[in-house]
Design a protein around this motif. Structure first.
Motif, short mmCIF file in Angstrom:
data_model
loop_
_atom_site.label_atom_id
_atom_site.label_comp_id
_atom_site.label_asym_id
_atom_site.label_seq_id
_atom_site.Cartn_x
_atom_site.Cartn_y
_atom_site.Cartn_z
N LEU A 1 15.34 -4.82 0.59
CA LEU A 1 13.90 -4.60 0.67
C LEU A 1 13.55 -3.14 0.42
CD1 LEU A 1 12.69 -6.89 3.63
CD2 LEU A 1 12.25 -7.16 1.19
N ALA A 2 14.42 -2.24 0.88
CA ALA A 2 14.17 -0.82 0.67
C ALA A 2 14.30 -0.45 -0.81
CB ALA A 2 15.13 0.02 1.50
N MET A 3 15.14 -1.17 -1.55
CA MET A 3 15.41 -0.82 -2.95
C MET A 3 14.41 -1.42 -3.94
SD MET A 3 19.58 -1.04 -3.07
CE MET A 3 19.64 -0.58 -4.80
N VAL A 4 13.52 -2.27 -3.48
CA VAL A 4 12.52 -2.87 -4.38
C VAL A 4 11.77 -1.83 -5.20
CG1 VAL A 4 10.33 -4.16 -4.42
CG2 VAL A 4 12.26 -5.01 -3.08
N PRO A 5 11.35 -0.69 -4.60
CA PRO A 5 10.60 0.31 -5.39
C PRO A 5 11.33 0.86 -6.61
CG PRO A 5 10.38 0.76 -3.05
CD PRO A 5 11.42 -0.31 -3.19
N LEU A 6 12.66 0.76 -6.62
CA LEU A 6 13.42 1.30 -7.74
C LEU A 6 13.24 0.48 -9.01
CD1 LEU A 6 16.80 2.18 -5.96
CD2 LEU A 6 14.86 3.68 -6.43
N PHE A 7 12.65 -0.70 -8.89
CA PHE A 7 12.54 -1.61 -10.03
C PHE A 7 11.09 -1.88 -10.43
CE2 PHE A 7 16.34 -2.57 -7.55
CZ PHE A 7 17.33 -2.37 -8.50
N PHE B 1 13.12 -8.22 10.39
CA PHE B 1 12.34 -8.67 9.24
C PHE B 1 10.90 -8.19 9.36
CE2 PHE B 1 9.50 -11.86 7.35
CZ PHE B 1 9.91 -11.81 6.03
N VAL B 2 10.31 -8.34 10.55
CA VAL B 2 8.94 -7.87 10.76
C VAL B 2 8.87 -6.37 10.52
CG1 VAL B 2 7.08 -7.58 12.46
CG2 VAL B 2 8.37 -9.72 12.37
N TYR B 3 9.85 -5.64 11.01
CA TYR B 3 9.86 -4.18 10.84
C TYR B 3 9.91 -3.80 9.37
CZ TYR B 3 11.23 0.71 11.33
OH TYR B 3 11.28 2.08 11.23
N CYS B 4 10.79 -4.45 8.63
CA CYS B 4 10.96 -4.10 7.21
C CYS B 4 9.71 -4.39 6.41
CB CYS B 4 12.15 -4.84 6.62
SG CYS B 4 13.77 -4.23 7.20
N VAL B 5 9.12 -5.58 6.61
CA VAL B 5 7.97 -5.95 5.77
C VAL B 5 6.67 -5.30 6.24
CG1 VAL B 5 9.01 -8.14 5.11
CG2 VAL B 5 7.45 -8.08 7.06
N PHE C 1 8.42 -1.78 3.85
CA PHE C 1 8.31 -2.31 2.50
C PHE C 1 7.17 -1.69 1.70
CE2 PHE C 1 6.87 -5.64 -0.51
CZ PHE C 1 8.01 -5.67 -1.30
N PHE C 2 6.02 -1.47 2.34
CA PHE C 2 4.88 -0.95 1.58
C PHE C 2 4.83 0.58 1.60
CE2 PHE C 2 3.23 -1.43 5.86
CZ PHE C 2 2.48 -0.30 6.04
N ASN C 3 5.76 1.23 2.27
CA ASN C 3 5.84 2.69 2.25
C ASN C 3 6.76 3.12 1.10
OD1 ASN C 3 4.32 4.19 4.41
ND2 ASN C 3 5.32 2.64 5.69
N SER D 1 2.42 -12.29 5.08
CA SER D 1 2.40 -12.63 3.66
C SER D 1 1.50 -11.70 2.85
CB SER D 1 1.93 -14.08 3.47
OG SER D 1 0.61 -14.24 3.99
N GLY D 2 0.51 -11.09 3.52
CA GLY D 2 -0.38 -10.17 2.81
C GLY D 2 0.33 -8.99 2.20
N VAL D 3 1.45 -8.57 2.81
CA VAL D 3 2.21 -7.44 2.27
C VAL D 3 2.76 -7.77 0.88
CG1 VAL D 3 4.25 -5.98 2.60
CG2 VAL D 3 2.82 -6.59 4.56
N PHE D 4 3.34 -8.99 0.76
CA PHE D 4 3.89 -9.39 -0.53
C PHE D 4 2.77 -9.70 -1.52
CE2 PHE D 4 6.82 -10.82 2.82
CZ PHE D 4 7.94 -10.07 2.48
N TRP D 5 1.74 -10.38 -1.05
CA TRP D 5 0.66 -10.78 -1.94
C TRP D 5 -0.09 -9.59 -2.50
CZ3 TRP D 5 -0.40 -14.88 -4.60
CH2 TRP D 5 -1.65 -15.01 -5.18
N LYS D 6 -0.21 -8.55 -1.70
CA LYS D 6 -0.93 -7.36 -2.14
C LYS D 6 -0.31 -6.77 -3.39
CE LYS D 6 -1.88 -2.61 -0.61
NZ LYS D 6 -1.71 -1.65 0.49
N TYR D 7 1.02 -6.66 -3.39
CA TYR D 7 1.68 -6.05 -4.54
C TYR D 7 1.81 -7.02 -5.70
CZ TYR D 7 2.49 -1.97 -1.76
OH TYR D 7 2.28 -0.86 -1.01
#
Length: 551
Positions: A29-35, A124-128, A132-134, A363-369
């Motif tokens: 989850l932390a590496m998502v921004p690299l892509f 999981f709650v902490y990461c998302v 995740f959005f930082n 789910s709003g975190v994922f949907w936003k992006y």
């Protein structure tokens, strides 16, 4: 069917026991921004400027002044050294910070001896919700990460207190990160110190040992001395904000109390649920507090909720800066629910419904992006007219808002290396190219004297030009926050004497002297404005215009 369920449960137990699933979740989850690619982030100029100056070898308080500590910029500066000074390097630094953040939170939960299923769901709650959005580094986030590293070391000590060298190393590690937290931002740093003392005092009450409190205090004082003493001769006392003039303290008990009762709905809801669960347990309070695990967990969650109340007033940017409290609260509520209802969340029949529930919750975190990506790909725009020609009125069109800013879906990439992978409004990109084409860079070379009062701080690398250095020079230009009347008068004097060859100034009329209006007045009196273009901002409330001035 029973054998298949047993096999799945056995595989699941192995994944949880080894910690592989938690490691994978934190890192992936932390590496998502690299892509992916990113729009220019509001306020990211500050992260760039401080990291770039440290990357160049500049010394805080000697070469530039800041109203807080310098630790926030250390990680981005190291990444500039490794990957080069580019905007996307800040994203890479944040990936590292998010990984460390996840492991710090996991360590705290491990020290509390939580059921592995609860630990995974809370993580999981902490990461998302918090990592995740930082995607960009920001000091109000980084300081919390350093606080959690403090708590991770502290709870490793408190979970199994001892007199061995490893126990003392954990305590000294907590003291080290207490100092680092304070030298990142004062409000959280001060609360981290208070929390450390409180939890050690609680341990003293349980174990009748005062020595750990003394060791922690002495070690914290020692590290703070190391972090501060080398800078005392460089106007540290003027710049570092401890409420002294010309600074103003942001702490207001009235604001904190008012914000708590007027807002803070989630925090108050969690407090209600905690109370109800504890009543459901028929808690005997003295025995409850004498139980190390119960006492530490209870006090930790109450402290985190209380800190979140304070931070939403003292560190109000961004508005969800205190969102970390959800992770601690849900971990504690699942812990209490497991006891009240006799549930083992490490069993698949309980784990998956709970995990799916929190995934739906966030789910709003994922949907936003996802929505941002699809809007950019499709060039989505709101229309006020139906295909039939009728006036179209819905939730997106019922108000007529004259927003003259450029929608993010229409932003573009540039071929300027320092901005690689970052998209901005087309007028901003065109404006930067016009700046690069100015004859002054060829005429005077490295001798060009530049004042850059804009959020386009990477121009120093893109053009390039030298950054001014002085104990009186502010790192950024927010009047009353990071510079004061003394610095404003200094700039006005230099502008009046026409010391600068080129001045870039960002005019944001909707923000309170984010760039000092009085300096702009001096520019208009003594310099010629030769160009202007949109700043890389969203929304008309804080829309900015970048103006170019020459002698």
């Amino acid at each position: 069917m029973s054998n298949l369920t047993t096999r799945f449960q056995g595989l699941f137990d192995k994944l949880l026991q080894k910690g592989w699933a938690e490691w994978a979740m934190i890192i992936l989850l932390a590496m998502v921004p690299l892509f992916t690619h990113f729009p220019f982030r509001v306020n990211i100029f500050l992260s760039w400027e401080g990291a770039y100056r440290l990357y160049e070898g500049q010394v805080p308080y000697r070469d530039f002044g800041i109203p807080m500590g310098y630790m926030y910029w250390v990680v981005p500066a190291v990444f500039f050294k490794i990957f080069g000074p580019a905007m996307i390097t800040l994203v890479k630094a944040q990936v590292f910070i998010n990984i460390i953040s996840g492991f710090a939170f996991r360590s705290i939960l491990k020290s509390l001896g939580l059921d592995r299923g609860i630990r995974f769901i809370a993580l999981f709650v902490y990461c998302v919700s918090y990592s995740f959005f930082n995607f960009w580094p920001w000091y109000n986030h980084t300081v919390i990460v350093y606080e959690f590293l403090t708590l991770a070391f502290l709870f490793r000590y408190l979970g199994t207190p001892g007199t061995g060298w490893r126990s003392w190393l954990n305590l000294i590690g907590a003291a080290l990160f207490t100092g680092i937290t304070f030298m990142t931002k004062q409000d959280v740093g001060g609360m981290t110190l208070l929390l450390g003392l409180f939890f050690l005092a609680y341990g003293w009450w349980l174990d009748r040992r005062f020595k750990p409190v003394l060791v922690y205090l002495i070690a914290t004082a020692f590290f703070l001395f190391l972090f501060i003493f080398p800078f005392l001769s460089y106007s540290f006392g003027y710049w570092f904000n401890h409420g002294q003039p010309p600074h103003t303290a942001r702490f207001s008990m009235g604001d904190i109390i008012g914000d708590f009762f007027n807002h803070s709905q989630w925090i108050k809801f969690y407090l209600l649920l905690i109370l109800l669960f504890l009543l459901g347990k028929r808690t005997k309070w003295l025995a409850f507090l004498k139980d190390r695990k119960n006492g530490l967990f209870f006090f930790l969650v109450i402290a985190i909720l209380g800190e979140a109340v304070v931070i939403q007033v003292t560190s109000y940017t961004p508005p969800d800066n205190n969102i970390f409290f959800h992770s601690f609260a849900i971990a504690y509520l699942l812990f209490l629910a497991a006891e009240v209802f006799d549930i083992r969340f490490s069993q698949l029949r309980y784990f998956f419904p709970a995990l799916l529930g929190v995934a739906l919750w966030w789910s709003g975190v994922f949907w936003k992006y996802l929505d941002r990506f699809t809007a950019r790909s499709a060039g989505k725009e709101e229309t006020t007219q139906a295909v039939s020609g009728e006036n179209l009125v819905n939730r997106n069109t019922f108000m007529i808002i004259k927003d003259s800013s450029i929608p993010e879906a229409q932003w573009v990439f540039s071929d300027i290396p320092v901005f690689k992978g970052i998209y901005m409004p087309a007028p901003t990109v065109d404006g930067i190219k016009r700046i690069q084409a100015m004859p002054v860079w060829k005429e005077k070379g490295s001798e060009v004297n530049v004042l850059n009062m804009t959020e386009l701080t990477p121009l120093a690398e893109a053009i390039p030009f030298k950054l001014e250095r002085s104990p009186n020079y502010p790192l950024w230009y927010h009047l009353g926050v990071s510079m004061f009347n003394r610095e404003a008068e200094m700039f006005e004097k230099r502008i009046g004497q026409k010391e600068y060859d080129v001045v870039f100034f960002e005019y944001i009329k909707g923000l309170n002297n984010f760039y000092p209006f009085r300096v702009r007045d001096s520019l208009q009196a003594h310099y010629h404005k030769i160009d202007s273009f949109y700043a890389p901002r969203r929304g008309m409330e804080t829309m900015g215009i970048i103006e170019i001035y020459t002698k």
